[in-house]
Design an enzyme around this catalytic site. Sequence first.
Site, mmCIF file in Angstrom:
data_model
loop_
_atom_site.group_PDB
_atom_site.id
_atom_site.type_symbol
_atom_site.label_atom_id
_atom_site.label_comp_id
_atom_site.label_asym_id
_atom_site.label_seq_id
_atom_site.Cartn_x
_atom_site.Cartn_y
_atom_site.Cartn_z
ATOM 1 N N CYS A 154 0.721 -1.106 -0.025
ATOM 2 C CA CYS A 154 0.044 0.054 -0.105
ATOM 3 C C CYS A 154 0.889 1.094 0.209
ATOM 4 C CB CYS A 154 -0.656 0.164 1.243
ATOM 5 S SG CYS A 154 -1.932 -1.280 1.345
ATOM 6 N N GLY A 175 -1.028 1.096 -5.067
ATOM 7 C CA GLY A 175 -2.360 0.543 -4.895
ATOM 8 C C GLY A 175 -3.447 1.231 -5.689
ATOM 9 N N TYR A 183 11.170 -3.943 -7.876
ATOM 10 C CA TYR A 183 10.192 -3.710 -8.587
ATOM 11 C C TYR A 183 9.059 -2.525 -8.274
ATOM 12 C CZ TYR A 183 5.372 -5.033 -10.016
ATOM 13 O OH TYR A 183 4.044 -4.842 -10.480
ATOM 14 N N ASN A 200 0.880 0.628 6.072
ATOM 15 C CA ASN A 200 1.566 -0.115 4.850
ATOM 16 C C ASN A 200 2.448 -0.953 5.794
ATOM 17 O OD1 ASN A 200 4.468 0.443 2.632
ATOM 18 N ND2 ASN A 200 2.855 -1.175 2.570
ATOM 19 N N GLY A 201 1.935 -2.350 5.334
ATOM 20 C CA GLY A 201 2.701 -3.369 6.187
ATOM 21 C C GLY A 201 1.728 -4.543 6.617
HETATM 22 P P1 5GP Z 1 4.382 -13.440 -13.201
HETATM 23 O O1 5GP Z 1 3.965 -13.038 -14.423
HETATM 24 O O2 5GP Z 1 5.683 -14.164 -13.390
HETATM 25 O O3 5GP Z 1 3.608 -13.807 -12.133
HETATM 26 O O4 5GP Z 1 4.956 -11.887 -12.422
HETATM 27 C C1 5GP Z 1 6.197 -11.288 -12.964
HETATM 28 C C2 5GP Z 1 5.950 -10.004 -13.433
HETATM 29 O O5 5GP Z 1 4.948 -9.240 -12.459
HETATM 30 C C3 5GP Z 1 6.955 -9.173 -13.819
HETATM 31 O O6 5GP Z 1 6.898 -8.454 -14.738
HETATM 32 C C4 5GP Z 1 7.024 -8.172 -12.623
HETATM 33 O O7 5GP Z 1 7.264 -6.820 -13.083
HETATM 34 C C5 5GP Z 1 5.534 -8.036 -12.036
HETATM 35 N N1 5GP Z 1 5.471 -8.172 -10.739
HETATM 36 C C6 5GP Z 1 6.676 -8.750 -9.830
HETATM 37 N N2 5GP Z 1 5.986 -8.709 -8.439
HETATM 38 C C7 5GP Z 1 4.555 -8.166 -8.609
HETATM 39 C C8 5GP Z 1 3.805 -7.947 -7.704
HETATM 40 O O8 5GP Z 1 3.958 -8.294 -6.254
HETATM 41 N N3 5GP Z 1 2.704 -7.550 -8.129
HETATM 42 C C9 5GP Z 1 2.284 -7.146 -9.264
HETATM 43 N N4 5GP Z 1 1.087 -6.738 -9.619
HETATM 44 N N5 5GP Z 1 3.318 -7.424 -10.495
HETATM 45 C C10 5GP Z 1 4.494 -8.198 -9.838
HETATM 46 MG MG MG Z 2 6.748 -6.012 -15.364
#
Ligand code: 5GP
Ligand code: MG
Length: 495
Positions: free
Chosen positions: A24, A50, A271, A124-125
């Site tokens: 969040c 979020g 990320y 957040n947490g």
């Molecule tokens: P996958 O499709 O392998 O499940 O997720 C990897 C992709 O999702 C990567 O392109 C990365 O940028 C993105 N990603 C990584 N961690 C998260 C997350 O916690 N939430 C979301 N929405 N996307 C994520």
């Molecule tokens: Mg991505």
Amino acid sequence: MVVTGYYNEARSGRGLYAHPGEECGIFGAVGHEEASFLNYYGLHALQHRGQESCGICSSYGGRFHHRRGMGLVKEVFTQEDLLSLPGIAAIGHVRYSTSGESHLVNAQPLIFRYRGGELAIATNGTLTNAPQLRAELEAEGSIFQTTSDTEVLAHLVARSRAETLEEDVFAALNRLDGAFAFLILTNEKLIAARDRHGFRPFSMGTMAPRGKLGVATVFASETCAFDAVGATFDREVEPGEMLVLDDQGNRESLQFAEPARRGICTMEYVYFARPDSDIDGINLHSARKRLGRRLAREALVEADVVTGVPDSSISAAIGYAEESRLPYEMGLIKNRYTGRTFIQPSQGLREQGVKMKLSAVRGVVEGKRVVMVDDSIVRGTTSLRIVRLLREAGAREVHVRISSPPFKNPCYFGIDTPSREELIASRLSVEEMRQAIGADSLHFLSARGMVEAIGRPECGSPDRGHCLGCFTNEYPADTYEAAGGQPRGGEEEER
Ligand code: 5GP
Ligand code: MG
């Protein structure tokens, strides 16, 4: 207002803590005549953290004014709404959620009434010992309105018998384990607190005086929110620190817990956080470029072009291209307008090639050996899809390079991750994953390479104060896994 009703999973029998937490964003301002407007712009800058719901609560005339709603900040708030949130102190929240569980009851700030007055909390947490504390409080007669672990904090505050509200909050914070950045608003004060490990990013900034008021103070999950409101970064909220600010401009810093082993979330660097944010003085775009450079040194490949996956891995892909002296190209394009209300293609249309989010640029990849750099593989669905897209657009070879190590373990400290079984790297070897996503080659950055490339200062330990739990299964604090803090599953929406 007191929030009533239970979360969906509680009703559906998946257990009260089936969903222990979510990523969040929080924002707060004190000492500014347009505090709720600052929240609006600050939350808008934190929208990537979020998108499910958001809310702002201000304090004026000895009572709270608040609005919460489902959707994006720009959808939930109108100018009139913000004008109806007067006062020089306000806190706000954007909540992340994957599919389902889209309920207003989950929206923050949560507001509680107790003998000492009103309390609004934005978090957040994830509080890892919330189930234990809750059981204990219930045994002593507490009645909970939600399954939110934030409510545990409210109960602890309400039950504390200290002299002042600050002392009540101080005592309550001391009992919490896990990852948290809190903003707590009372009728007179704004309190900011961060867990003793400093898992989640949390910073404090200041704004130049305006009118009769002195310097305003702002808080945000990420520094990009300071740029959005014209504030200047002051410092991080320190691990174990509780800051108490009043509307007279007084600021008091207390240490509610001894700082423990630093455990800043590495996925924030990889990320989550926005590229224009800084965490502990390190700019995220630059750190990601270094991750890409290091990845090129660890896993070079003969190829013609390098491409990133918009938007999250572009910085790393640029770094990889620079280091490997290959051209960086825009091999993939993202459609920005696929919102929640977009009509999803049926399976049949999908099979006919109807794509919503990403397309490959044929002119760039046709006949080429392509290095596709992404920041992470979680379930593996994104990589599988993109390798296929690139091949359909004529790529001769597709080499996948990931700017973090294999993501094998769930997060217990504030990020929603799928269950261990759904994490492809926990089931398959790198070679098996390569086959599963259909790439010509696949390499991940090493954990050591990642930590060195991010470049946090040496702190006497090889992890330099990172939490690497999702990669190494070693967490800087107790995960309480056995006690019922099960990680959640569910569809993830790639951003
Ligand atoms: P996958 O499709 O392998 O499940 O997720 C990897 C992709 O999702 C990567 O392109 C990365 O940028 C993105 N990603 C990584 N961690 C998260 C997350 O916690 N939430 C979301 N929405 N996307 C994520
Ligand atoms: Mg991505």
